[in-house]
Design an enzyme around this catalytic site. Structure first.
Site, PDB file in Angstrom:
ATOM      1  N   ASP A  52       0.813  -1.222   0.000  1.00 34.06           N
ATOM      2  CA  ASP A  52       0.000   0.000   0.000  1.00 34.06           C
ATOM      3  C   ASP A  52       0.846   1.271   0.000  1.00 34.06           C
ATOM      4  O   ASP A  52       0.453   2.288  -0.585  1.00 34.06           O
ATOM      5  CB  ASP A  52      -0.949   0.001   1.209  1.00 34.06           C
ATOM      6  CG  ASP A  52      -2.166  -0.872   0.949  1.00 34.06           C
ATOM      7  OD1 ASP A  52      -2.125  -1.653  -0.024  1.00 34.06           O
ATOM      8  OD2 ASP A  52      -3.157  -0.772   1.696  1.00 34.06           O
ATOM      9  N   ASN A  96      -4.917  -2.132  -4.149  1.00 34.96           N
ATOM     10  CA  ASN A  96      -6.117  -2.236  -3.312  1.00 34.96           C
ATOM     11  C   ASN A  96      -5.967  -1.318  -2.106  1.00 34.96           C
ATOM     12  O   ASN A  96      -6.439  -1.617  -1.013  1.00 34.96           O
ATOM     13  CB  ASN A  96      -6.307  -3.699  -2.857  1.00 34.96           C
ATOM     14  CG  ASN A  96      -7.734  -3.960  -2.379  1.00 34.96           C
ATOM     15  OD1 ASN A  96      -8.601  -3.088  -2.509  1.00 34.96           O
ATOM     16  ND2 ASN A  96      -7.978  -5.133  -1.831  1.00 34.96           N
ATOM     17  N   ASP A 328     -10.594  -2.406  12.164  1.00 36.19           N
ATOM     18  CA  ASP A 328      -9.593  -3.338  11.619  1.00 36.19           C
ATOM     19  C   ASP A 328      -9.122  -4.321  12.681  1.00 36.19           C
ATOM     20  O   ASP A 328      -9.084  -5.534  12.465  1.00 36.19           O
ATOM     21  CB  ASP A 328      -8.394  -2.567  11.053  1.00 36.19           C
ATOM     22  CG  ASP A 328      -8.768  -1.830   9.771  1.00 36.19           C
ATOM     23  OD1 ASP A 328      -9.854  -2.129   9.235  1.00 36.19           O
ATOM     24  OD2 ASP A 328      -8.002  -0.960   9.325  1.00 36.19           O
ATOM     25  N   GLU A 356     -11.241  -4.671   2.225  1.00 30.98           N
ATOM     26  CA  GLU A 356     -10.530  -5.440   1.205  1.00 30.98           C
ATOM     27  C   GLU A 356     -11.398  -6.565   0.648  1.00 30.98           C
ATOM     28  O   GLU A 356     -11.269  -6.977  -0.499  1.00 30.98           O
ATOM     29  CB  GLU A 356      -9.244  -6.019   1.786  1.00 30.98           C
ATOM     30  CG  GLU A 356      -8.083  -5.051   1.843  1.00 30.98           C
ATOM     31  CD  GLU A 356      -8.154  -4.062   3.000  1.00 30.98           C
ATOM     32  OE1 GLU A 356      -9.232  -3.915   3.626  1.00 30.98           O
ATOM     33  OE2 GLU A 356      -7.126  -3.416   3.277  1.00 30.98           O
ATOM     34  N   HIS A 402      -5.114  -9.079   3.905  1.00 30.49           N
ATOM     35  CA  HIS A 402      -4.017  -9.282   4.852  1.00 30.49           C
ATOM     36  C   HIS A 402      -4.489  -9.598   6.255  1.00 30.49           C
ATOM     37  O   HIS A 402      -3.907 -10.410   6.951  1.00 30.49           O
ATOM     38  CB  HIS A 402      -3.114  -8.048   4.840  1.00 30.49           C
ATOM     39  CG  HIS A 402      -3.852  -6.753   5.078  1.00 30.49           C
ATOM     40  ND1 HIS A 402      -3.360  -5.741   5.833  1.00 30.49           N
ATOM     41  CD2 HIS A 402      -5.071  -6.320   4.676  1.00 30.49           C
ATOM     42  CE1 HIS A 402      -4.218  -4.741   5.865  1.00 30.49           C
ATOM     43  NE2 HIS A 402      -5.263  -5.072   5.160  1.00 30.49           N
ATOM     44  N   ARG A 403      -5.568  -8.932   6.674  1.00 27.77           N
ATOM     45  CA  ARG A 403      -5.983  -9.119   8.078  1.00 27.77           C
ATOM     46  C   ARG A 403      -6.612 -10.488   8.303  1.00 27.77           C
ATOM     47  O   ARG A 403      -6.481 -11.060   9.380  1.00 27.77           O
ATOM     48  CB  ARG A 403      -6.940  -8.009   8.519  1.00 27.77           C
ATOM     49  CG  ARG A 403      -6.300  -6.656   8.414  1.00 27.77           C
ATOM     50  CD  ARG A 403      -6.823  -5.627   9.359  1.00 27.77           C
ATOM     51  NE  ARG A 403      -6.138  -4.383   9.057  1.00 27.77           N
ATOM     52  CZ  ARG A 403      -4.901  -4.101   9.437  1.00 27.77           C
ATOM     53  NH1 ARG A 403      -4.223  -4.959  10.159  1.00 27.77           N
ATOM     54  NH2 ARG A 403      -4.332  -2.960   9.085  1.00 27.77           N
ATOM     55  N   LYS A 430       0.401  -6.358   2.102  1.00 28.73           N
ATOM     56  CA  LYS A 430      -0.310  -5.072   2.072  1.00 28.73           C
ATOM     57  C   LYS A 430       0.149  -4.169   3.213  1.00 28.73           C
ATOM     58  O   LYS A 430       0.277  -2.961   3.027  1.00 28.73           O
ATOM     59  CB  LYS A 430      -1.811  -5.330   2.168  1.00 28.73           C
ATOM     60  CG  LYS A 430      -2.672  -4.136   1.862  1.00 28.73           C
ATOM     61  CD  LYS A 430      -4.119  -4.561   1.749  1.00 28.73           C
ATOM     62  CE  LYS A 430      -4.961  -3.560   0.973  1.00 28.73           C
ATOM     63  NZ  LYS A 430      -5.058  -2.269   1.556  1.00 28.73           N
TER      64      LYS A 430
END
Ligand SMILES: Nc1ncnc2c1ncn2[C@@H]1O[C@H](COP(=O)(O)OP(=O)(O)OP(=O)(O)O)[C@@H](O)[C@H]1O
Ligand SMILES: Nc1ccn([C@H]2C[C@H](O)[C@@H](COP(=O)(O)O)O2)c(=O)n1
Length: 670
Positions: A52, A96, A328, A356, A402-403, A430
């Site tokens: 990112d 993204n 998040d 995402e 990613h999370r 990311k």
């Protein structure tokens, strides 16, 4: 970073130690944009290096910013709020990265050039209409190139004289706080009068707006705030570089390690996880994850720029939380909930659906694969804890998010001792490219998986083992190289592989100043990779390897290669002596004729001339010595699978070993 198709995390039993986390994504991309719009040079310390931030930097470079990186420090020379006139239309690809797409849309709409902003397919499903509507009210010219309300976008030059600055600019705050952030970051470009922004609807993720205001202030822009509904950018606001700025470690990334401290105990049962780079006084909203973790039972201590977390209540305590302020980090709570004493509910998280991926659906699907009962609705998720017999080994889909990848790694602490497979683990790039390496640096597994590939010389062990290790993301041990280096050290010390020199050679082996780096073997810093690969070095290795004291001296060194997430080891006694408990043992053979021919080709390709006959007799002599020595002779382990690859290609041999490995895995299909 793991670039493999999947990463199998073995069952983990504990964790303790110190981690240093990468910089915050939210701070990094805001700082980059502000530094780019300011005049002068800003030195940014501890910037996040990830997908990112990379797309943001590429865009800023294309706009004409000077960018100069050295280690974790980056110097960025801004454009002083003005583009060079008359430039061509600039296409900018933003992957993204919402933290690049939204603020750049606003800033570029006011800068005056012509741009096309696009991203990956998921970015083209993430709404931006509310921001575009707000900018259009102001007089900016933005067209949708695909579906209305979504990127890709075409931005046309704006006439600053025609901007409508008298009326408040109205923007929705209940879909994504990034729309408001984008306006706040960009509107100083047009502040010849006071500019007022009014938020429509209940503003979500307020802490992210606090980060924005805080950083704007660092760049000389004092936004006036009335509640969370009205913001005024004072007339004459100008970005001015603070000179140096430090990026805190990412508080959202810290959530995985805070959770780790809450879930896992160390080997001694009482160690903690220390997190460096971010403390409880962080400006990032997700730091309030600490409160939720404490509510669940974690013991968290904090100081300037550090956190120390250990297990408190166990099982964790179930929670019912409005998680709107930590959207998040709250995903991590959904996995912690598996270890709780009752069902946990996370509410007011509708924004998960436009991230995402649709994170409510993604988390529910994948938690169910682990065996959990999950209820979900438009803006909530409820996760029931799992009892030991309920856990299932699952292949976790990560949805390019990613999370999802990071928080599901915590499922590896399940009491059933099951591994977890994370598909497409590289999506962590990311925000945290080395996430899994960082986790493995503090995690302890009762059993790190090992695949042993033993066999005679030139059977293709090294080629096969290295490739299998690469495909699984495992470490690789070429045990022969240790004997080869010992043979070289012996020669250089003027010794020979005779019993009277055994103790001296063993002492050399025990203290080899050896490093493996980027496919090279370094002995006391000297690259000896080629020197140890000659046939003569192979013979020396074979001779020293008959000496029991040498073998004993190399034992612990070889076993130290067994590290998370796993190891592929090749040699002669990997399965019989060094890793007798290996999960898969392969005894690789090929006919002597085939092996001599392969070695011949290999040497010819390196420009070394030799004859097939001499190679074959050397090779047979080496096999005879390796198989007949008294200690750890070359032989298949009793439980080894035999693979004769005389008629197989390298790819077929790899497929065979991977198939055997998969047969041993408990994972249900993705
Ligand atoms: N299945 C195969 N088919 C054809 N060639 C192969 C195959 N496997 C390996 N080779 C080739 O054979 C040569 C020897 O392979 P490699 O060096 O991996 O063997 P090794 O068993 O590790 O040898 P050593 O014990 O001497 O280190 C290489 O050039 C490799 O590309
Ligand atoms: N586990 C091992 C590995 C190697 N050796 C000895 C015997 C071999 O002839 C020699 C060189 O190995 P290579 O690089 O050809 O795999 O080292 C051993 O005894 N045990």
């Amino acid at each position: 970073m793991f670039s493999t198709a999947f990463l199998d995390i073995p069952a983990l039993a504990g964790a303790s130690g110190t981690v240093r986390l990468p910089g915050s994504k939210s701070i990094s991309n805001r700082v980059l944009l502000l530094a780019a719009l300011a005049s002068g040079t800003t030195t940014v310390h501890d910037l996040l290096d990830s997908d990112d931030t990379r797309v943001m930097l590429d865009a800023l470079r294309a706009l004409g910013c000077g960018i100069d990186a050295a280690g974790s420090t980056l110097r960025i020379t801004g454009i002083g709020g003005q583009l060079k006139p008359g430039g061509p239309m600039l296409p900018l690809f933003l992957g993204n990265a919402g933290t690049a797409m939204r603020p750049l849309t606003a800033a570029l709409s006011l800068l005056g050039g012509e741009f096309e902003l696009s991203g990956v397919p998921r970015m083209h499903e993430r709404p931006i209409g509310d921001l575009v509507d707000a900018l259009t009210q102001l007089g900016c010219r933005i067209d949708y190139l695909g579906n209305p309300g979504y990127p890709p976008l075409r931005i046309r030059p704006v006439d600053h004289g025609a901007l409508v600055l008298d009326a408040p600019i109205r923007v929705r705050g209940d879909v994504s706080s990034q729309f408001l952030t984008a306006l706040l970051l960009a509107l100083p470009l047009a502040a010849r009068k006071d500019i007022v922004i009014e938020v429509v609807g209940e503003l979500i993720s307020k802490p992210y707006i606090e980060i924005t205001l805080n950083l704007l202030a660092r760049f000389g822009i004092a936004v006036q705030r009335e509640g969370w509904e009205r913001f005024t950018i004072p007339a004459g606001s100008r970005y001015s570089s603070p000179g140096d700025i430090h990026v805190e470690a990412d508080a959202s990334s810290a959530s995985y390690f805070i959770a780790l401290g809450a879930i896992a105990t160390g080997a001694s049962g009482q160690d903690s996880i220390r997190i460096e780079g971010v403390g409880a006084d962080s400006i990032q909203g997700d730091i309030r994850f600490i409160e939720a973790a404490r509510q669940m039972g974690a013991q968290v201590d904090s100081g300037p720029n550090w956190l120390d977390v250990r297990r408190g209540a166990w099982p964790l305590k179930a929670i019912d939380l409005d998680a709107n302020h930590i959207p998040d980090a709250a995903m991590t709570l959904a996995v912690m909930a598996l270890y709780a004493d009752g069902p946990s509910t996370l509410r007011n998280i509708a924004s998960w659906r436009v991230k995402e991926t649709d994170r409510i659906d993604a988390m529910a699907n994948e938690l169910r694969k682990l065996g959990a009962t999950v209820d979900s609705g438009p803006d909530f998720i409820r996760v029931h804890p799992l009892e030991r017999p309920g856990w299932q080994a699952a292949s976790i889909r990560t949805y390019d998010d990613h999370r999802v990848a990071m928080c599901f790694s915590l499922a590896a602490f399940n009491p059933a001792g099951l591994p977890v497979r994370i598909l497409e683990p590289h999506c962590v790039a990311k925000t945290f490219p080395d996430y899994f390496e960082t986790l493995f640096s503090v995690a302890q597994a009762p059993e790190v998986p090992v695949i042993c590939i033993d066999g005679p010389t030139a059977s293709g062990k090294g080629t096969l083992a290295a490739e299998v290790a690469r495909l699984l993301g495992y470490h690789y041990l070429d045990s022969g190289s240790l004997y080869r280096v010992t043979g070289l050290a012996m020669r250089r010390a003027g010794l020979s592989a005779e019993p009277q020199h055994e103790a001296q050679i063993a002492a050399l082996a025990a203290a080899l100043p050896l490093h493996f780096t980027e496919g090279k073997v370094l002995l006391a810093g000297e690259d000896v990779s080629d020197e140890i690969r000659t046939e003569a070095a192979g013979m020396d290795a074979s001779r020293v390897s008959t000496l029991p004291a040498v073998r004993a001296a190399l034992l612990a060194l070889q076993q130290r290669f067994r590290q998370l997430p796993g190891l592929v080891a090749d040699g002669r006694d990997m399965g019989t002596v060094i890793f007798p408990d290996a999960a898969l043992k392969v005894f690789l053979t090929a006919s002597a004729a085939q092996r001599a021919e392969r070695r011949h080709k290999q040497l010819i390709s390196k420009g070394i001339s030799t004859t097939l006959d001499s190679l074959r007799s050397d090779l047979e002599a080496r096999d005879a010595r390796d198989s007949s020595r008294s200690v750890a002779p070359l032989k298949p382990a009793q439980d080894a699978r035999h693979l004769d690859n005389s008629q197989l290609s390298i790819e077929q041999s790899i497929d065979q070993v991977l198939n055997w490995w998969q047969e041993k895995q408990p994972f249900k299909p993705a």
